[in-house]
Design an enzyme around this catalytic site. Structure first.
Site, PDB file in Angstrom:
ATOM      1  CE  LYS A  22      -1.648   1.552   4.045  1.00  0.00           C
ATOM      2  NZ  LYS A  22      -1.285   2.937   4.383  1.00  0.00           N
ATOM      3  CG  ASN A  23       2.423   2.550   3.524  1.00  0.00           C
ATOM      4  OD1 ASN A  23       1.241   2.821   3.275  1.00  0.00           O
ATOM      5  ND2 ASN A  23       2.861   2.320   4.737  1.00  0.00           N
ATOM      6  CB  CYS A 116      -5.155   9.966  10.784  1.00  0.00           C
ATOM      7  SG  CYS A 116      -3.567   9.351  11.315  1.00  0.00           S
ATOM      8  NE  ARG A 121       0.345  10.837  10.199  1.00  0.00           N
ATOM      9  CZ  ARG A 121      -0.074   9.690   9.628  1.00  0.00           C
ATOM     10  NH1 ARG A 121      -1.200   9.169  10.021  1.00  0.00           N
ATOM     11  NH2 ARG A 121       0.598   9.125   8.660  1.00  0.00           N
ATOM     12  CG  ASP A 308       3.580   1.495   9.405  1.00  0.00           C
ATOM     13  OD1 ASP A 308       3.753   1.710   8.193  1.00  0.00           O
ATOM     14  OD2 ASP A 308       3.297   2.398  10.218  1.00  0.00           O
ATOM     15  NE  ARG A 400      -6.723   4.185   5.613  1.00  0.00           N
ATOM     16  CZ  ARG A 400      -5.778   4.727   6.375  1.00  0.00           C
ATOM     17  NH1 ARG A 400      -5.949   4.818   7.680  1.00  0.00           N
ATOM     18  NH2 ARG A 400      -4.660   5.181   5.846  1.00  0.00           N
TER      19      ARG A 400
HETATM   20  C1  EPZ Z   1       4.196   7.067   6.201  1.00  0.00           C
HETATM   21  O1  EPZ Z   1       3.388   8.051   6.821  1.00  0.00           O
HETATM   22  C2  EPZ Z   1       3.349   5.806   6.123  1.00  0.00           C
HETATM   23  N1  EPZ Z   1       2.165   6.054   5.311  1.00  0.00           N
HETATM   24  C3  EPZ Z   1       2.918   5.377   7.520  1.00  0.00           C
HETATM   25  O2  EPZ Z   1       2.203   4.156   7.402  1.00  0.00           O
HETATM   26  C4  EPZ Z   1       4.175   5.130   8.361  1.00  0.00           C
HETATM   27  O3  EPZ Z   1       3.797   4.806   9.680  1.00  0.00           O
HETATM   28  C5  EPZ Z   1       5.055   6.392   8.354  1.00  0.00           C
HETATM   29  O4  EPZ Z   1       5.355   6.782   6.998  1.00  0.00           O
HETATM   30  C6  EPZ Z   1       6.369   6.170   9.084  1.00  0.00           C
HETATM   31  O5  EPZ Z   1       7.072   5.129   8.502  1.00  0.00           O
HETATM   32  C7  EPZ Z   1       2.269   5.951   3.974  1.00  0.00           C
HETATM   33  O6  EPZ Z   1       3.328   5.700   3.429  1.00  0.00           O
HETATM   34  C8  EPZ Z   1       1.008   6.148   3.183  1.00  0.00           C
HETATM   35  P1  EPZ Z   1       6.166  10.550   8.253  1.00  0.00           P
HETATM   36  P2  EPZ Z   1       3.866   9.615   6.828  1.00  0.00           P
HETATM   37  O7  EPZ Z   1       6.003  11.775   7.437  1.00  0.00           O
HETATM   38  O8  EPZ Z   1       4.538   9.918   5.547  1.00  0.00           O
HETATM   39  C9  EPZ Z   1       6.032  13.809  11.726  1.00  0.00           C
HETATM   40  C10 EPZ Z   1       0.430   2.668   7.760  1.00  0.00           C
HETATM   41  O9  EPZ Z   1       0.148   2.075   8.797  1.00  0.00           O
HETATM   42  N2  EPZ Z   1       5.988  14.814  10.660  1.00  0.00           N
HETATM   43  O10 EPZ Z   1       7.429   9.750   8.118  1.00  0.00           O
HETATM   44  O11 EPZ Z   1       2.731  10.452   7.232  1.00  0.00           O
HETATM   45  C11 EPZ Z   1       4.734  12.974  11.777  1.00  0.00           C
HETATM   46  O12 EPZ Z   1       3.745  13.637  12.523  1.00  0.00           O
HETATM   47  C12 EPZ Z   1       0.811   4.129   7.806  1.00  0.00           C
HETATM   48  O13 EPZ Z   1       0.492   2.140   6.632  1.00  0.00           O
HETATM   49  C13 EPZ Z   1       6.056  16.174  11.005  1.00  0.00           C
HETATM   50  O14 EPZ Z   1       6.128  16.529  12.175  1.00  0.00           O
HETATM   51  O15 EPZ Z   1       4.946   9.555   8.008  1.00  0.00           O
HETATM   52  C14 EPZ Z   1       5.186  11.698  12.438  1.00  0.00           C
HETATM   53  O16 EPZ Z   1       5.194  11.873  13.835  1.00  0.00           O
HETATM   54  C15 EPZ Z   1       0.552   4.735   9.156  1.00  0.00           C
HETATM   55  N3  EPZ Z   1       6.021  17.104  10.009  1.00  0.00           N
HETATM   56  C16 EPZ Z   1       6.632  11.535  11.939  1.00  0.00           C
HETATM   57  O17 EPZ Z   1       7.036  12.829  11.443  1.00  0.00           O
HETATM   58  C17 EPZ Z   1       5.936  16.763   8.682  1.00  0.00           C
HETATM   59  O18 EPZ Z   1       5.930  17.670   7.817  1.00  0.00           O
HETATM   60  C18 EPZ Z   1       6.762  10.523  10.795  1.00  0.00           C
HETATM   61  O19 EPZ Z   1       5.905  10.952   9.790  1.00  0.00           O
HETATM   62  C19 EPZ Z   1       5.867  15.387   8.361  1.00  0.00           C
HETATM   63  C20 EPZ Z   1       5.907  14.432   9.360  1.00  0.00           C
END
Ligand code: EPZ
Length: 420
Positions: A22-23, A116, A121, A308, A400
């Site tokens: 998915k990711n 979410c 996020r 995850d 999802r």
């Molecule tokens: C991706 O989410 C994945 N989703 C998530 O999988 C996964 O848990 C996550 O990466 C971490 O590996 C998809 O790929 C669709 P991040 P993403 O930006 O991109 C903070 C699942 O279960 N952050 O690496 O949203 C954020 O709040 C899902 O399949 C900021 O503060 O993750 C989080 O605490 C859940 N500012 C941390 O960084 C920003 O501008 C990691 O977020 C961006 C992120």
């Protein structure tokens, strides 16, 4: 509303082909916007998030169709650059369409995807990076209006405060057609980033360094279509391994991405499971009660233990012998599944980002509600290991990310029905 009914007590045994990631599929679907032609994506999982992405593509003027696990996207006539709020809100990762639309058209209107189940996020790193690439960004009440001041994004040297997966993806999607070179320091190193870059290279993009902390992209005027096979889903793989471990069964996972799953294969071995791997196959057997994991399990950006997989590993360890300790370092509230596991008889104490799991000899069925994608999968895993029946509601979260989980579990001998 649909729900799962799970009858515990059966050991999972059998062979299961692993679904596409998915990711990986989501950013690759967004990337098809950059291609002036048709892209054919094989091994594409049939998931509600994937259908949400296809609705966004169709709304922008693409033609996205599915045949079994193959998606075809024709992006020759992309004629819109705004994504309606209701489509943006269908899933968190819709924000990566921002970079793709900018990479195609030099402007876009999206909305904040909102928080979410895992907590707020934010997208501050996405916004800051795109501004450095010459994108004017105005945030109005909920809407985000973006425009490349020169009509095309320009390459930039960027450093991320945190290796955000989504921010890295958005930058790549904007940079592949930007004017000049973009360097991303402290980039996310997840395998799904590499899969996105492999897809983009197949479309004519010039990218190097993906999988490491520094990615270099040399912008091209245009990209063409291609045929591409999406990688397997390492988190879904970890989920079914965890369910097998929780029920002391044995499984052969096929179509598996073995190297990308190493971070948790070694963890399952520490619990006493026997694991053998071959060419995209993983065999795991867990004959006796699992052992607790002595060292603290810290979720970290790749190549650390993935956030995850935290919930599903926890579900396997709640009946282990001894005490295991988790430390969730990526998301603010990713322990919402623990209440449901406690309701099934688990002994879990949450102290901020730490969760202490004291193994109990057995669990009992309960009526619970899925809180998020991976938390819901953890509840199914615990229900399979419990004595008696469980009811799991709000399974839209599970759908999802998991293709027909009830069919996969039944194929392995588990007793699980979808009702409603
Ligand atoms: C991706 O989410 C994945 N989703 C998530 O999988 C996964 O848990 C996550 O990466 C971490 O590996 C998809 O790929 C669709 P991040 P993403 O930006 O991109 C903070 C699942 O279960 N952050 O690496 O949203 C954020 O709040 C899902 O399949 C900021 O503060 O993750 C989080 O605490 C859940 N500012 C941390 O960084 C920003 O501008 C990691 O977020 C961006 C992120």
């Amino acid at each position: 509303m649909q729900k799962f009914i799970v009858e515990g007590g059966s050991r999972l045994r059998g062979e299961l082909p692993l679904q596409g990631s998915k990711n990986s599929a989501l950013p690759i679907m967004a990337a098809t916007l950059l291609c002036h032609g048709e892209c054919v994506l094989e091994n594409c999982p049939r998931l509600t998030d994937i259908y949400s992405a296809s609705r966004i593509l169709n709304c922008l003027g693409c033609r996205c169709t599915f045949s079994d696990n193959t998606a075809a996207v024709d992006s020759l006539s992309v004629d819109r650059t705004a994504v309606p709020e209701e489509l943006m809100r269908e899933m968190r990762s819709s924000i990566i369409f921002m970079g793709a639309i900018l990479g195609r058209a030099g402007e876009c209107t999206v909305s904040v995807p909102g928080g979410c189940e895992l907590g707020p996020r934010p997208i501050d790193m996405h916004i800051a990076a795109l501004r450095k690439m010459g994108i004017e960004i105005h945030e109005t009440c909920g809407g985000i209006l973006c425009r490349a001041s020169s009509g095309r994004a320009r390459g930039a040297k960027l450093s991320l405060a945190f290796p955000s997966v989504g921010a890295t993806e958005n930058i790549i999607l904007c940079a592949v057609t930007a004017d000049g070179e973009t360097v991303i320091n402290n980039a996310a190193r997840e395998p799904e980033i590499c899969d996105l870059c492999s897809f983009l290279r197949a479309c004519g993009a010039e990218i190097s360094g993906d999988g490491e902390s520094r990615i270099i992209i040399n912008g091209k005027e245009k990209l063409h279509g291609c045929r591409y096979r999406i990688m397997s889903d390492r988190i879904v793989g970890a989920t079914y391994l965890a369910m097998t471990a929780a029920t002391r069964g044995e499984i052969i996972l096929t179509n598996a991405c073995v190297p990308e799953m190493e971070p948790f294969l070694s963890v399952f071995e520490q619990t006493g499971c026997s694991i053998y791997t071959g060419e995209n196959k993983i065999y795991m057997r867990c004959g006796t009660r699992l052992k607790a994991i002595p060292d603290r399990i810290r979720t970290m950006p790749h190549p650390g233990f993935p956030t995850d997989a935290q919930a599903v590993l926890m579900a396997a360890l709640i009946t282990a012998e001894g005490t295991s300790v988790f430390e969730e370092n990526i998301f603010d509230c990713r322990y919402r599944h623990t209440d449901a596991l406690v309701k099934m008889g688990a002994d879990i104490q949450v102290l901020g980002k730490v969760a202490i799991i004291r193994g109990v000899p057995k669990l009992h069925g309960a009526n619970v509600e899925a809180t998020d994608l991976r938390g819901g999968a953890a509840m199914v895993s615990a229900a399979l290991a419990a004595e008696g029946a469980s009811e799991i509601r709000q399974i839209c979260h599970i759908d999802r990310g998991y293709e027909k989980m009830e069919e996969a579990v039944s194929r392995l001998g588990g007793k699980m029905l979808r009702i409603g």
